[in-house]
Motif scaffolding. Structure first.
Motif, PDB file in Angstrom:
ATOM      1  N   TYR A  98       0.830  -1.214   0.000  1.00  0.00           N
ATOM      2  CA  TYR A  98       0.000   0.000   0.000  1.00  0.00           C
ATOM      3  C   TYR A  98       0.863   1.261   0.000  1.00  0.00           C
ATOM      4  O   TYR A  98       0.466   2.283  -0.572  1.00  0.00           O
ATOM      5  N   VAL A 101       1.687   1.803  -3.692  1.00  0.00           N
ATOM      6  CA  VAL A 101       0.559   2.160  -4.559  1.00  0.00           C
ATOM      7  C   VAL A 101      -0.121   3.452  -4.126  1.00  0.00           C
ATOM      8  O   VAL A 101      -0.497   4.274  -4.962  1.00  0.00           O
ATOM      9  N   ALA A 102      -0.290   3.636  -2.815  1.00  0.00           N
ATOM     10  CA  ALA A 102      -1.098   4.758  -2.323  1.00  0.00           C
ATOM     11  C   ALA A 102      -0.324   5.757  -1.480  1.00  0.00           C
ATOM     12  O   ALA A 102      -0.860   6.820  -1.155  1.00  0.00           O
ATOM     13  N   LYS A 266     -10.966   3.977  -6.294  1.00  0.00           N
ATOM     14  CA  LYS A 266     -10.350   5.104  -7.000  1.00  0.00           C
ATOM     15  C   LYS A 266     -10.883   6.432  -6.493  1.00  0.00           C
ATOM     16  O   LYS A 266     -10.099   7.369  -6.235  1.00  0.00           O
ATOM     17  N   ILE A 271      -6.835   4.778  -5.417  1.00  0.00           N
ATOM     18  CA  ILE A 271      -6.122   3.524  -5.646  1.00  0.00           C
ATOM     19  C   ILE A 271      -6.687   2.840  -6.880  1.00  0.00           C
ATOM     20  O   ILE A 271      -7.898   2.599  -6.975  1.00  0.00           O
ATOM     21  N   LEU A 276      -2.696  -2.052  -7.933  1.00  0.00           N
ATOM     22  CA  LEU A 276      -2.540  -2.717  -6.639  1.00  0.00           C
ATOM     23  C   LEU A 276      -2.305  -4.209  -6.841  1.00  0.00           C
ATOM     24  O   LEU A 276      -1.435  -4.808  -6.197  1.00  0.00           O
TER      25      LEU A 276
END
Length: 300
Positions: A98, A101-102, A266, A271, A276
């Motif tokens: 995470y 990705v975020a 999203k 995300i 992911l």
């Protein structure tokens, strides 16, 4: 069935313990997996402080604390070495996934603030067992760590028994933060069967009813969490192959639900669930290939 296999393993473990009970070997008193008032810090404790507590305010509890468990089940502590392995896996496959990705701000804000681990599953009287739960938007309970060594070389096994559960429970936490879209509840609204999901015919005919797993039929909340966790813990080919087995109407329902999940992640958390999934698949491959050190508890 996998339920019977795991239960058999549990019985085998008990039998093995019986054969070794008369050994003259003394127990290792240097490491304890039971909480006590004077528990001395181990290298693992210091590693957890530096890799979970300080950067993310996450408390990874590996010592047995009865107050953290469910008194309706017989629980045993996780073995020390298995807890070390699991902590590394959670860090590499969840927290850092995470992060990548975020961003770390997302992880610090939303990821659960406590993991509590035990060695055995929570067995129910209907032939199923509980792999893990999420509580109050802040805690994930994770069971069965004593079977972890048998799964390390198999991504499917790691996901089935552990990491799909973690991503599933994390989805519940996100849903408690940002409300699940009402539209999701209406796609297969007449297909939810509660605890009957594990009984015939629901335990086998779920796909043609528009559900990605048998457990998805429990309720729309579980359905949502199953959709996301199964999608990201499996390669793209899995989704396509699974849909190909379903009827045309079921395919439409599954794709409609996936689109709602995709838009939810999203619009609320920025995300992309395909990104992911790609990151998680790469990291899972690293673990299975033995590229990740799962035992080092040194602190630099």
């Amino acid at each position: 069935m996998k339920y019977n296999k795991i239960f058999g393993l549990a019985l085998l473990a008990v039998t093995a313990a019986g054969f070794t009970a008369c050994s003259s070997d003394d127990p290792d008193t240097g490491v304890t997996v039971i909480t006590s008032g004077n528990t001395e810090k181990t290298p693992f404790d210091l590693w957890l402080t530096n890799n979970f507590n300080k950067p993310y305010n996450i408390d990874f509890k590996y010592r047995y604390e009865d107050i953290e468990g469910d008194f309706d089940y017989y629980l045993v502590p996780a073995r020390y070495e298995d807890a070390v392995t699991m902590a590394h896996l959670v860090k590499y496959l969840c927290v850092e996934t995470y992060n990548e990705v975020a961003g770390t701000d997302f992880t610090c804000r939303y990821f659960p603030k406590m993991f509590y681990t035990v060695g055995e599953w929570e067995y129910k009287n209907n032939g199923t067992f509980i792999l893990g739960t999420a509580e109050g938007g802040r805690k994930i309970f994770l069971a069965g760590l004593n079977y972890l060594p048998d799964c390390l070389g198999d991504a499917d096994a790691l996901n089935y028994y552990y990491f799909k559960t973690i991503h599933h429970e994390f989805t519940h936490i996100l849903n408690q933060t940002k409300t699940m879209p009402v539209a999701f509840q209406t796609v297969t609204y007449d297909g939810y069967v509660g605890d009957m999901w594990s009984e015939p015919p629901y335990n086998s005919g779920y796909l043609n009813n528009g559900f990605i797993s048998a457990y998805s039929q429990h309720s729309y909340g579980e359905d949502f969490a199953e959709m996301l966790s199964i999608y990201i813990t499996n390669p793209a080919s899995y989704w396509n192959e699974t849909l190909a087995k379903a009827s045309t109407d079921a395919q439409a329902a599954l794709n409609q639900k996936l689109d709602i999940v995709r838009d939810y992640m999203k619009s609320n958390f920025n995300i992309d669930i395909d990104e992911l999934r790609d990151v998680l698949q790469r990291r899972q491959a690293d673990v299975v290939a033995g590229k990740v050190d799962l035992s080092d508890v040194s602190v630099n």
